[in-house]
Design a protein around this motif. Structure first.
Motif, PDB file in Angstrom:
ATOM      1  N   ASP A 160       0.865  -1.173   0.000  1.00 61.30           N
ATOM      2  CA  ASP A 160       0.000   0.000   0.000  1.00 61.30           C
ATOM      3  C   ASP A 160       0.903   1.224   0.000  1.00 61.30           C
ATOM      4  O   ASP A 160       1.927   1.248   0.690  1.00 61.30           O
ATOM      5  CB  ASP A 160      -0.887  -0.020   1.247  1.00 61.30           C
ATOM      6  CG  ASP A 160      -1.858   1.152   1.290  1.00 61.30           C
ATOM      7  OD1 ASP A 160      -2.075   1.782   0.242  1.00 61.30           O
ATOM      8  OD2 ASP A 160      -2.396   1.421   2.377  1.00 61.30           O
ATOM      9  N   LEU A 161       0.551   2.234  -0.777  1.00 65.69           N
ATOM     10  CA  LEU A 161       1.398   3.428  -0.847  1.00 65.69           C
ATOM     11  C   LEU A 161       1.413   4.192   0.465  1.00 65.69           C
ATOM     12  O   LEU A 161       2.472   4.594   0.954  1.00 65.69           O
ATOM     13  CB  LEU A 161       0.912   4.341  -1.975  1.00 65.69           C
ATOM     14  CG  LEU A 161       1.699   5.644  -2.161  1.00 65.69           C
ATOM     15  CD1 LEU A 161       3.116   5.359  -2.590  1.00 65.69           C
ATOM     16  CD2 LEU A 161       1.010   6.531  -3.187  1.00 65.69           C
ATOM     17  N   GLN A 162       0.236   4.403   1.062  1.00 66.44           N
ATOM     18  CA  GLN A 162       0.134   5.188   2.281  1.00 66.44           C
ATOM     19  C   GLN A 162      -0.031   4.274   3.495  1.00 66.44           C
ATOM     20  O   GLN A 162      -1.083   3.671   3.679  1.00 66.44           O
ATOM     21  CB  GLN A 162      -1.067   6.147   2.186  1.00 66.44           C
ATOM     22  CG  GLN A 162      -0.931   7.205   1.102  1.00 66.44           C
ATOM     23  CD  GLN A 162       0.154   8.222   1.403  1.00 66.44           C
ATOM     24  OE1 GLN A 162       0.496   8.452   2.554  1.00 66.44           O
ATOM     25  NE2 GLN A 162       0.703   8.839   0.376  1.00 66.44           N
ATOM     26  N   MET A 163       1.033   4.166   4.302  1.00 67.08           N
ATOM     27  CA  MET A 163       0.998   3.353   5.519  1.00 67.08           C
ATOM     28  C   MET A 163       1.713   4.092   6.636  1.00 67.08           C
ATOM     29  O   MET A 163       2.598   4.907   6.373  1.00 67.08           O
ATOM     30  CB  MET A 163       1.670   1.989   5.291  1.00 67.08           C
ATOM     31  CG  MET A 163       0.934   1.057   4.370  1.00 67.08           C
ATOM     32  SD  MET A 163       1.696  -0.601   4.320  1.00 67.08           S
ATOM     33  CE  MET A 163       3.224  -0.238   3.433  1.00 67.08           C
ATOM     34  N   PRO A 164       1.357   3.818   7.900  1.00 69.13           N
ATOM     35  CA  PRO A 164       2.049   4.455   9.026  1.00 69.13           C
ATOM     36  C   PRO A 164       3.463   3.918   9.200  1.00 69.13           C
ATOM     37  O   PRO A 164       3.814   2.871   8.671  1.00 69.13           O
ATOM     38  CB  PRO A 164       1.161   4.099  10.230  1.00 69.13           C
ATOM     39  CG  PRO A 164       0.439   2.856   9.818  1.00 69.13           C
ATOM     40  CD  PRO A 164       0.221   2.981   8.345  1.00 69.13           C
ATOM     41  N   LEU A 165       4.263   4.671   9.958  1.00 72.58           N
ATOM     42  CA  LEU A 165       5.657   4.343  10.288  1.00 72.58           C
ATOM     43  C   LEU A 165       6.583   4.440   9.079  1.00 72.58           C
ATOM     44  O   LEU A 165       7.658   5.028   9.150  1.00 72.58           O
ATOM     45  CB  LEU A 165       5.772   2.957  10.925  1.00 72.58           C
ATOM     46  CG  LEU A 165       4.968   2.734  12.214  1.00 72.58           C
ATOM     47  CD1 LEU A 165       5.265   1.359  12.804  1.00 72.58           C
ATOM     48  CD2 LEU A 165       5.264   3.819  13.242  1.00 72.58           C
ATOM     49  N   LEU A 166       6.154   3.856   7.972  1.00 76.72           N
ATOM     50  CA  LEU A 166       6.963   3.882   6.759  1.00 76.72           C
ATOM     51  C   LEU A 166       5.993   3.727   5.587  1.00 76.72           C
ATOM     52  O   LEU A 166       5.232   2.761   5.551  1.00 76.72           O
ATOM     53  CB  LEU A 166       7.958   2.707   6.782  1.00 76.72           C
ATOM     54  CG  LEU A 166       9.315   2.859   6.088  1.00 76.72           C
ATOM     55  CD1 LEU A 166      10.123   3.993   6.706  1.00 76.72           C
ATOM     56  CD2 LEU A 166      10.085   1.550   6.189  1.00 76.72           C
ATOM     57  N   ASP A 167       5.987   4.688   4.649  1.00 78.34           N
ATOM     58  CA  ASP A 167       5.047   4.527   3.543  1.00 78.34           C
ATOM     59  C   ASP A 167       5.560   3.472   2.567  1.00 78.34           C
ATOM     60  O   ASP A 167       6.675   2.963   2.696  1.00 78.34           O
ATOM     61  CB  ASP A 167       4.751   5.859   2.851  1.00 78.34           C
ATOM     62  CG  ASP A 167       5.942   6.431   2.079  1.00 78.34           C
ATOM     63  OD1 ASP A 167       6.885   5.683   1.762  1.00 78.34           O
ATOM     64  OD2 ASP A 167       5.929   7.638   1.789  1.00 78.34           O
ATOM     65  N   GLY A 168       4.734   3.131   1.588  1.00 79.57           N
ATOM     66  CA  GLY A 168       5.083   2.047   0.679  1.00 79.57           C
ATOM     67  C   GLY A 168       6.363   2.286  -0.087  1.00 79.57           C
ATOM     68  O   GLY A 168       7.165   1.357  -0.288  1.00 79.57           O
ATOM     69  N   VAL A 169       6.584   3.517  -0.527  1.00 78.55           N
ATOM     70  CA  VAL A 169       7.790   3.821  -1.300  1.00 78.55           C
ATOM     71  C   VAL A 169       9.042   3.661  -0.446  1.00 78.55           C
ATOM     72  O   VAL A 169      10.016   3.033  -0.856  1.00 78.55           O
ATOM     73  CB  VAL A 169       7.716   5.249  -1.879  1.00 78.55           C
ATOM     74  CG1 VAL A 169       9.064   5.667  -2.456  1.00 78.55           C
ATOM     75  CG2 VAL A 169       6.641   5.330  -2.957  1.00 78.55           C
TER      76      VAL A 169
END
Length: 220
Positions: A70-79
């Motif tokens: 998923d592109l937008q995630m907490p702690l660390l985004d997908g990218v």
């Protein structure tokens, strides 16, 4: 006396399962993806992650064939998660799955090494085909994304000054305020706005801001 024919085992050939790591912070979405992938005879889910940091940790533990991020995630985004994964293995394969389709998001994902980029509302068949294509060493970018990229390429790029005017426009500044901030006349501001409208193929300030937001040129 006739001897019975020797019994030989019947040879079976089944394609090895594509081992997939699914990372999405929305539990309902994640469980749905796991269920869809788990029903495929040539795929198996080896781990599930609820954030980008967990995705990197689980990738290192399971070394999946492909990671669905998923592109937008907490702690660390997908990218950023993909960047860290590819530091562990430059050949790691990933598909970015997201609701975001701005030019900037697409560019970030591809630059990080994503071999696939699909929208979450893509048909199930498109998702599964994308996983198979990326696992096979190909790239998979959804038709809607391709159309957006082609449209973006066909548009003439904004100049630096036009980008500055656009940024102030998105902040609700009037022509006079934009001119004051950039030390240019209102006439010059209007000239830049005409150029912006033409390049974004819009007719009004509101349309310009909306189009620029979709392309990732401004944050609103």
């Amino acid at each position: 006396m006739n001897r019975p024919a020797a019994m030989h085992p019947v040879a079976t050939s089944t394609a090895p399962s594509i081992r997939v790591l699914v990372a999405d912070d929305h539990v309902t979405v994640r469980e749905g993806l796991v269920a869809i992938i788990g029903r495929q005879p040539d795929m198996t889910v080896v781990a599930e992650a609820a954030n980008g940091r967990e995705a990197v940790t689980l990738w290192a533990r399971h070394r999946p064939d492909l990671t669905l991020l998923d592109l937008q995630m907490p702690l660390l985004d997908g990218v950023r998660a993909l960047e860290e994964i590819r530091q562990l293995d430059a050949n790691a394969r990933a598909v970015m799955l997201t609701t975001f389709d701005t030019d900037a998001d697409i560019a970030r994902a591809i630059k990080a090494g994503a071999r696939g980029y699909l929208l979450k509302d893509a048909p199930r068949e498109e998702l599964l085909a994308g996983i198979r294509k990326v696992h096979a060493g190909e790239t998979s970018i959804g038709p809607a994304i391709v159309a957006k990229l082609v449209a973006g390429i066909s548009h003439e790029a904004l100049t630096r000054r036009e980008q500055e005017v656009l940024a102030l426009l998105a902040r609700g500044k009037s022509n006079k305020e934009i001119g004051t901030d950039l030390f240019i006349s209102e006439t010059t501001v209007k000239s830049h706005l005409r150029g912006i409208f033409t390049k974004l193929n819009v007719l009004s300030r509101t349309e310009a801001i909306a189009a620029a937001s979709r392309r990732g040129l401004v944050q609103i």
